[in-house]
Write an enzyme that holds these catalytic residues in place. Structure first.
Site, short mmCIF file in Angstrom:
data_model
loop_
_atom_site.label_atom_id
_atom_site.label_comp_id
_atom_site.label_asym_id
_atom_site.label_seq_id
_atom_site.Cartn_x
_atom_site.Cartn_y
_atom_site.Cartn_z
N ASP A 469 1.32 -1.41 0.40
CA ASP A 469 -0.14 -0.16 -0.22
C ASP A 469 0.56 1.08 0.55
OD1 ASP A 469 -2.19 1.58 0.63
OD2 ASP A 469 -2.36 1.73 1.93
N ASP A 672 -7.43 -2.47 4.00
CA ASP A 672 -6.08 -3.92 3.12
C ASP A 672 -6.13 -5.18 3.82
OD1 ASP A 672 -4.51 -1.51 1.66
OD2 ASP A 672 -3.64 -0.76 3.80
#
Length: 788
Positions: A469, A672
């Site tokens: 990420d 996530d």
């Protein structure tokens, strides 16, 4: 968060059948069906309520309304009826009742936990058995080692005392092992429980026979005036196994923490606006599609919906992982559990219960966790054959000696068969992996790496693709001041000072970054004479009698300020991922402020180490594509995916896995979590959200990506150590079993006493532990070797 039964995949009560001879009653607190017990019932408003325990009865007595009538929906059942139970190691095993896995014997756990789940009942049971019988195990062990001194004048009584001490340990504390061992045979799935139960039963049964009928044994088996017994071996095996199960169950209980964190995000109530305009607070379960709901400043959005009235900045970081609030106006959609930062909103509910984005994320996390392929544990695979081989050898020993051995042949056969089972007891085999894991996790913790379980350590070494990420993982995750650019007639200090002065009254994160930078430079700030926040476009106010505006181009247009002289500069900042705000005073452009989320100082070095280890690095972020590519360009990342949603990240992980790549996912936000759970190794930043941490297999305490390289090297070393331990355990058994069977008797005339077998078993465990502890002393290089 509470969902009504029809909104969940499970219904709302926990079913435990009562005795068939009496009508069951439902506990209003937990939903269990219980029999009538005068000590666990309460009369309330003319009705009698029955309870499964004093704990539930006390909860009801403290607040009956919370569990009755329409308010019952605000209480989440501890274990809903219809709950599906599954095995963590064998997800294909699913059943409607709790129990043990028919394949490995592991305790089953709910597929979907609830917020109010208590400790695993088996953990409570094993801990109770361990605590009550540990003193007996210690006593019988000491007695076995020093009994000849204590019973110097009455050695014949020692065996009876050991029998009395060890019987509760074996027959009560060890009873679950015998049940699982018997079930493994019934199911034709021999496992570790088969060996443990066989070893304990053999040691204990032999000792009982030696105590009750010592005359059955030849004089050569007399030791210190009595026939040798091995109660301490049986007791120690039971206690050590209980301790191992306690530690394992504690670790497994954390697997549901991610889902519980998600469930806890949603508010429990919503403020509903009735048709007559009256506002009322109602339980979240009572919100229906089409309801008008008020969301006040600082409150969480209750469900997914559409804004009808008002304008406000909404913090969606729980969903997107991005720190900047998003301005919501009439017609915009809002997501349940996001936080309304400033203004008041009226929304129309569009999706409730299991249809909300949050609930879908919960489902994705749960499914990803359960869909992981179970770890191939060498010990369990081999144990399936090992048990059959050991039992066969023991039987061959018994009948071989009984039919063809010297007199007393059957006694020799029985004793040798017992020795085979004792020396083959899987202590070393069972400790081989856990001891390596314990040593490795302890060492990793000192280096800022937390592994969730042994599977994560074993899988880490195989990773060849890592998806990262951006915000909070590659970058700091906090907006910081980037630069102030002055227009003609002003300087940088003027721009920062004026902007910080007007922003003192703002709660926006970008404002915090600007004010913090001004204070760091010790600039003297003016107090605004007036201040107005125009949500989504900026702020306005008055400083020393002059009108000041700070915001985006929309605000400049409202103020009729020509911002085009700095347009090119602003675009340059945006291309590197910065947010730009224009500053105007008295209708004249003063300059612009750029605020950005900087890349962590160690990110470049970390990515270089990962590439050197042969890993493919991929960026996947909810940020815009332009911003994502700009950051990726700085870090040399070729594979970039921007504007991805949680389900997109999950799909990306699955895409690489379908290409037979071993995927690690590194992130820090709730968005996530599904991908972290689905990845072969999920890596969370310790500076991120609890949900991300609980969904991941590995947590980097300081959020330092360089720790991934250290974790991978440690994984390689740990797996090598585990293989050494397993190899030693198998070699030990390969040599010890023939000796116990009496293979050397024709040459030496000696047999292996069960006591020596028990000692050898203990020494094998000590050797395995000693080898595992070597992991604690090794230094870890920051540069990992190439993938094996």
């Amino acid at each position: 968060m509470k969902l009504e039964p029809h909104e969940h995949s499970h219904s709302a009560t926990h079913h435990h059948p009562a005795s068939p001879r009496e009508k069951p009653h439902t506990d209003p607190v937990c939903g269990m069906q219980v029999a009538d017990d005068p000590d666990r019932r309460i009369e309330h408003e003319g009705a009698v309520y029955h309870f499964c325990s004093v704990k539930c009865m006390d909860k009801f007595r403290a607040g009956p309304a919370a569990y009755l009538n329409d308010q019952q929906a605000t209480k989440i059942p501890e274990a809903p009826a219809g709950t599906i139970y599954t095995c963590p190691m064998h997800p294909e095993i699913r059943q409607a009742t709790p129990g043990n896995c028919p394949i490995c014997g592991m305790a089953l756990e709910p597929l979907m936990p609830s917020l109010e789940d208590d400790e695993h009942p088996e953990l409570v049971d094993f801990r109770r058995r361990f605590r009550w019988t540990l003193p007996l195990t210690v006593a019988v062990t000491v007695l076995a080692m020093a009994g000849q001194r204590i019973f110097s004048d009455g050695i014949a009584y020692q065996s009876w005392v050991e029998l009395a001490l060890s019987t509760p340990v074996v027959l009560w504390a060890g009873w679950p092992f015998f049940v699982r061992g018997a079930r493994s045979i019934k199911n034709r799935n021999p496992n570790m429980w088969t060996l443990i139960s066989a070893g304990v039963a053999a040691a204990y049964s032999y000792s009982v026979i030696a105590t009750l009928a010592p005359g059955w044994f030849p004089p050569t088996f007399a030791m210190h005036g009595r026939i040798g017994v091995y109660y301490e071996a049986a007791a120690v095996i039971v206690s050590l196994t209980l301790l191992g199960q306690i530690l394992e169950l504690r670790a497994r209980s954390q697997t549901s923490a991610a889902i519980k964190s998600l469930l806890g995000l949603a508010p429990k109530t919503a403020r509903r606006i009735r048709a007559d305009g009256i506002e009322e607070d109602v339980a979240l379960a009572h919100v229906h599609i089409g309801d008008a709901l008020r969301v006040r400043p600082g409150e969480k959005v209750p469900v997914d919906g559409v804004v009808l009235e008002g304008e406000s900045a909404v913090d969606e970081s729980m969903l997107t992982g991005e720190p900047l609030p998003v301005t919501k106006r009439p017609g915009d959609t809002v997501i349940g559990a996001t936080i309304n930062a400033s203004g008041s909103l009226v929304i129309r509910s569009e999706r409730v219960g299991a249809q909300t984005v949050l609930s879908q994320i919960v489902q994705m996390v749960a499914q990803a966790q359960r869909s992981r392929a179970p770890m191939q544990r060498l010990a369990d695979v081999v144990a399936g054959y090992f048990v059959t081989i050991v039992v066969a050898i023991a039987l061959l020993t018994l009948f071989g000696w009984g039919l063809f051995g010297p007199q007393p042949s059957w006694v020799y056969g029985f004793v040798n068969a017992v020795s085979v089972l004792i020396i083959a007891c899987p202590c070393a085999l069972g400790l081989a992996t856990p001891m390596s894991i314990m040593a490795a996790t302890g060492r990793a913790a000192t280096q800022g790496v937390l592994f969730r379980d042994a599977a994560a350590i074993e899988a880490m070494r195989k990773v060849d693709t890592i998806i990262v990420d951006k915000t909070g993982t590659l970058t700091e995750g906090k907006p910081t001041f980037d630069r102030a650019v002055a227009a003609a007639g002003f300087d940088e200090a003027d721009v920062l000072r004026i902007a910080a002065s007007i922003d003192q009254g703002s709660e926006h994160p970008l404002a915090h970054a600007i004010v913090a930078e001004a204070r760091r430079r010790n600039l003297v700030l003016d107090k605004p004479d007036a201040f107005e926040s125009s949500s989504g476009i900026g702020v306005r106010g008055t400083l020393q009698g002059q009108a000041v505006a700070l915001g985006n181009t929309a605000l400049m247009d409202v103020e009729k300020v020509d911002w085009t002289p700095l347009q090119q500069t602003a675009e340059e900042f945006r291309h590197v991922g910065a947010s730009v705000m224009y500053l105007a005073q008295q209708g004249r452009l003063v300059g612009l402020i750029a605020v950005s989320d900087p890349v962590k100082e160690n990110t470049a070095d970390a990515l270089a180490a990962l590439r050197a280890a042969g890993m493919r690095v991929v960026m996947a972020t909810g940020d815009g594509v332009t911003t994502a590519k700009a950051v990726a360009s700085k870090l040399g990342i070729a594979d970039v995916y921007g504007e991805v949603k949680p389900q997109d990240k999950l799909a990306l992980v699955e895409q690489f896995q379908q290409q037979r790549r071993v995927v690690a996912m590194a992130g820090d936000g709730i968005n996530d979590a599904p991908a972290l759970a689905k990845a072969d190794v999920g890596i969370a930043m310790g500076t991120g959200t609890d949900v991300a941490i609980n969904s991941a297999h590995v947590t980097l305490v300081k959020g330092d990506l360089r720790a991934i390289a250290r974790a991978r090297l440690l994984s390689i070393e740990t797996v090598r150590n585990m293989r050494q331990n397993l190899g030693f355990a198998f070699v030990y058994n390969a040599m010890g079993i023939p000796l116990a069977a009496g293979v050397l008797y024709p040459f030496t005339g000696q047999l292996l006493s069960p006591m020596i077998a028990a000692l050898a078993m203990s020494l094998s465990s000590v050797s395995v532990i000693g080898n595992a502890l070597r992991l604690r002393g090794k230094a870890t290089s920051t540069q990992p070797p190439n993938r094996p």
